[in-house]
Every structure is written in C-alpha cells, then in structure tokens.
Design a protein around this motif. Structure first.
Motif, mmCIF file in Angstrom:
data_model
loop_
_atom_site.group_PDB
_atom_site.id
_atom_site.type_symbol
_atom_site.label_atom_id
_atom_site.label_comp_id
_atom_site.label_asym_id
_atom_site.label_seq_id
_atom_site.Cartn_x
_atom_site.Cartn_y
_atom_site.Cartn_z
ATOM 1 N N SER A 202 0.785 -1.024 -0.054
ATOM 2 C CA SER A 202 0.131 0.035 0.032
ATOM 3 C C SER A 202 0.999 1.236 -0.089
ATOM 4 O O SER A 202 0.452 2.453 -0.544
ATOM 5 C CB SER A 202 -1.096 -0.013 1.301
ATOM 6 O OG SER A 202 -0.269 -0.073 2.340
ATOM 7 N N PRO B 213 -5.540 0.992 4.447
ATOM 8 C CA PRO B 213 -6.407 2.005 3.802
ATOM 9 C C PRO B 213 -7.061 2.856 4.808
ATOM 10 O O PRO B 213 -7.386 2.160 6.142
ATOM 11 C CB PRO B 213 -7.342 1.067 3.193
ATOM 12 C CG PRO B 213 -6.642 -0.135 2.728
ATOM 13 C CD PRO B 213 -5.699 -0.212 4.063
ATOM 14 N N THR C 91 -5.499 6.200 1.325
ATOM 15 C CA THR C 91 -4.471 5.500 2.011
ATOM 16 C C THR C 91 -3.036 6.412 2.454
ATOM 17 O O THR C 91 -2.159 6.748 1.605
ATOM 18 C CB THR C 91 -3.545 4.259 1.530
ATOM 19 O OG1 THR C 91 -4.863 3.373 0.821
ATOM 20 C CG2 THR C 91 -2.972 3.385 2.344
#
Length: 226
Positions: A174, A208, A203
């Motif tokens: 991420s 997230p 994010t």
C-alpha cells in the motif's frame, strides 16, 4: 441496519461443516466501481475483557460518517481456533453494524476473504451472511503463497495462489517500503475488482484509511473497558 441472527455452532465439527457449506455460496463475481458507502470492520480483544468490534460507516467522498460498536463477553466467545475466527468475532461485528444509521453498500473487513483453508475467511462469512459485497484486507498471511517477490513500490501487487495454484487474492504494497497487506475477495466481488477497490481507497499509512480508522476505534473501545 438490520442483520439476521448468527448461528453459533455447538462443536468444532459443526463449525467446520458450516464453513464448508457457506463456502459453496461465495460468489466471486462483481464490481465495486460504483460503491461510495462502505462499512470498515475491525475488532480487538484482551484476556479477561469482552471482545469489542467497530463498524466505521465511511463515504468515499465525505469520509467517516458514523461509528457503530458491538461487544461479546469473554465467557460467550467461541474458542480461539486459527481458521475459525469468524465464529468468534462475527457476533460483535453484527451488533456494531446494527447500530449504523443506514446500511453500507459493501464491507471492508480486517481479515481474510477466500484466502483461507476452506475458502471462507471472516470477510467471506460476513458477506454471505448479510448478502453484501465484501473484501478482506489482512495484515498477515493465513493461507496461500505469493507467486513472485513483491516489489517495494507503493501499489505493487502479486497474486496469492493456493497449494493447487488457484488464485486467492493478492499480496499488496500500500505504501513504498511498508509490509504487505493481503487482499482477497469476500463475496459478490471478483479477484481483480477487489484489488482495484482497495487501491482506490485513501491510504495515508499502511492500512487503507477506512480500516485504519476502524483499527483506532476498536483500540479506543477496548481501552474504555479498563
């Protein structure tokens, strides 16, 4: 929102049988392209305390709207058994969801979807139980293996494969350099569509943002029991 009663199995054998039966009802098709309102779910527990769960009602354009909370006394919890987490946590999640002022269009769950030994992680179990699209985002790998090394760059993803080579989801980076997350569809969403949905979530850190808020709220709810 209204939620149907959650069956509590009387034995390990009954829990395994129910998992296998519900796994046959998982639908691995569907897009979350138009979803704007989701519920992000996380739970926390400390020995001697109730298990607490939160559902953060999150609008992708307006941010967090409401937090629902639920708890189950420790003496009523299903035993902690790897692979059977949904029977332990789902009753608290359903209580948290019942406190939301409106039903979400999809569920984002801290846990596994189909990346599970019997194809029914908690995201899949809740998705089938509520007949809602759901996606699992786990912080650790339970089942399967990445098919290749995961690059360090933000947004990188490689498929998770079962021992038989079937795709289960994705290992996903991420943010650049952070530990990977493991994204798998829960119910009523395809594999690639689940990853695409997680990629378009705001994010700022590893998780997230909707799940990060749920994680923080779950910690606060547990701390409030002290």
């Amino acid at each position: 929102m209204e939620t149907p009663p959650f069956p509590k199995p009387e034995s390990l054998e009954a829990a395994l049988a129910l998992q296998r039966a519900l796994a046959q009802r998982v639908v691995l098709e569907g897009s979350l392209e138009g979803v704007r309102l989701l519920a992000a779910l996380d739970a926390s527990h400390k020995k001697g305390k109730p298990l607490v769960a939160v559902a953060v009602l999150y609008h992708l354009e307006r941010g967090p709207l409401f937090v629902g909370r639920g708890k189950v006394p420790e003496e009523e919890l299903f035993p902690y058994i790897p692979g059977l987490l949904s029977f332990r946590e789902a009753p608290a999640y359903l209580e948290a969801l019942r406190h939301l002022p409106e039903a979400p269009e999809a569920l984002l769950v801290d846990g596994q979807g189909i990346a599970h030994p019997r194809g029914l992680g908690i995201a899949s179990h809740l998705g089938v139980h509520l007949d809602l699209p759901s996606v699992g985002v786990a912080k650790s790998l339970l089942f399967g293996r990445p098919e290749a090394p995961l690059p360090q760059e933000a947004g990188s993803a490689v498929r998770l494969l079962s021992p038989q080579g079937q795709p289960l989801g994705y290992a996903y980076r991420s943010r650049t350099g952070v530990r990977p997350l493991f994204v798998s569809p829960g119910h009523r969403v395809g594999l690639e569509e689940a990853l695409a949905f997680v990629r378009r979530l705001p994010t700022r850190f590893r998780l997230p943002e909707p799940l990060r808020l749920a994680h923080l709220e779950a910690g606060r709810a547990l701390g409030a029991l002290d």
